[in-house]
Design a protein around this motif. Structure first.
Motif, mmCIF file in Angstrom:
data_model
loop_
_atom_site.group_PDB
_atom_site.id
_atom_site.type_symbol
_atom_site.label_atom_id
_atom_site.label_comp_id
_atom_site.label_asym_id
_atom_site.label_seq_id
_atom_site.Cartn_x
_atom_site.Cartn_y
_atom_site.Cartn_z
ATOM 1 N N PRO A 47 85.534 138.615 150.008
ATOM 2 C CA PRO A 47 86.707 139.451 150.256
ATOM 3 C C PRO A 47 86.625 140.152 151.607
ATOM 4 O O PRO A 47 85.594 140.723 151.970
ATOM 5 C CB PRO A 47 86.654 140.467 149.103
ATOM 6 N N ARG A 81 93.520 129.868 148.237
ATOM 7 C CA ARG A 81 93.309 131.095 147.459
ATOM 8 C C ARG A 81 92.643 130.782 146.123
ATOM 9 O O ARG A 81 92.789 129.688 145.586
ATOM 10 C CB ARG A 81 94.643 131.821 147.228
ATOM 11 N N ARG A 100 93.157 135.652 145.945
ATOM 12 C CA ARG A 100 92.474 136.103 147.155
ATOM 13 C C ARG A 100 92.152 134.927 148.065
ATOM 14 O O ARG A 100 91.916 133.814 147.598
ATOM 15 C CB ARG A 100 91.179 136.838 146.781
ATOM 16 N N ARG A 114 89.995 132.641 149.648
ATOM 17 C CA ARG A 114 88.643 132.294 149.226
ATOM 18 C C ARG A 114 88.011 131.174 150.055
ATOM 19 O O ARG A 114 86.828 131.194 150.347
ATOM 20 C CB ARG A 114 88.660 131.903 147.745
#
Length: 272
Positions: A236, A258, A263, A265
């Motif tokens: 992150p 994501r 998120r 990634r």
């Protein structure tokens, strides 16, 4: 003792030990303690299963991960053997596997292969592909070899105990990398299941979380084929800095993938 009572007692013990999902973990451990069938709450727990379950609960009270206790983890359609020498595969890393499978690469390099789950998952879905997994940990590579022998048909995966720079004379259509990107400060805050039981070197280099990326980018710049792609997992908030590192090595950004929580990634790069 009946199943319901055994699970209730285990749940109380695990909750006292600080286990977050005490109920779920109790049932998961029980399912692996009772061979051959699905136990129901009213069943009487046989002596052998009761002893096995008690041993499992004691291990979990020490915050050993469930996957290590039962010795396996489901990851992208296959069960992988895991132990304390390898990371417990995370569902978020399946995003990297899916992205690589979409490209159907012929030759694959997996940097820091661990138990081999990334490389083996892609090879299993791409039957004409071959791959090389590299890791400095020989115990981890023994687990990777076991997983490959069980999951793959044919001798399509090779594993080498070495550092990443040993690949300089080869070219690959895909390079997979889930490096140790946890910073020292983050590592010290990890739950005991990770901090105390998983291999430290696979999680962190005890610095800022970015130390592995320059070497990965350098390997990719040397070892990608003309149409090859680097599939790079990040933590992150790491996107911008990792982008700078890869662009410095003359890699070209392709796209972001994501994870299950939405998120950023996985970053994809190719040769510029």
């Amino acid at each position: 003792m009946r199943v319901a009572e055994a699970v209730e007692n285990a749940t109380l013990r695990l909750r006292s030990a600080g286990v977050e999902d005490a109920v779920g973990d109790s049932w998961r451990l029980l399912l692996h303690a009772v061979p051959g069938r699905m136990p129901v709450p009213g069943d009487r727990l046989e002596e052998g299963s009761a002893v096995t379950f008690e041993n499992f609960v004691k291990q979990r009270e020490r915050r050993q991960p469930v996957a290590q206790i039962i010795g396996k983890r489901l990851f992208h359609e296959h069960e992988f053997t895991v132990n304390s020498h390898v990371l417990d595969p995370r569902p978020d890393s399946e995003a990297l596997v899916r992205a690589a499978i979409d490209q159907s690469p012929s030759t694959i390099l997996d940097l820091g292969t661990g138990n081999g789950c990334l490389l083996i998952s892609v090879l299993a879905a791409c039957p004409n592909s071959v791959g090389l997994g590299i890791d400095i940990s020989r115990p981890a590579l023994r687990i990777a070899r076991q997983n490959a022998d069980r999951i793959l048909t044919g001798d399509r995966a090779r594993f080498v105990a070495d550092d990443w720079n040993s690949t300089t004379s080869y070219k690959f259509d895909a390079i997979l990398a889930n490096p140790p990107y946890v910073s020292k400060a983050e590592y010290l805050q990890l739950p005991p299941e990770i901090r105390d039981w998983e291999p430290v070197s696979a999680l962190t280099l005890m610095r800022d979380g970015f130390c592995a990326y320059p070497e990965i980018a350098s390997v990719a710049a040397r070892c990608l084929t003309g149409n090859g792609i680097l599939y790079l997992e990040i933590g992150p908030g790491q996107r911008n800095r990792v982008m700078e590192i890869c662009l410095h090595e003359k890699l070209e950004f392709r796209e972001t993938v994501r994870d299950l929580d939405g998120r950023e990634r996985i970053l994809l790069f190719s040769l510029a």
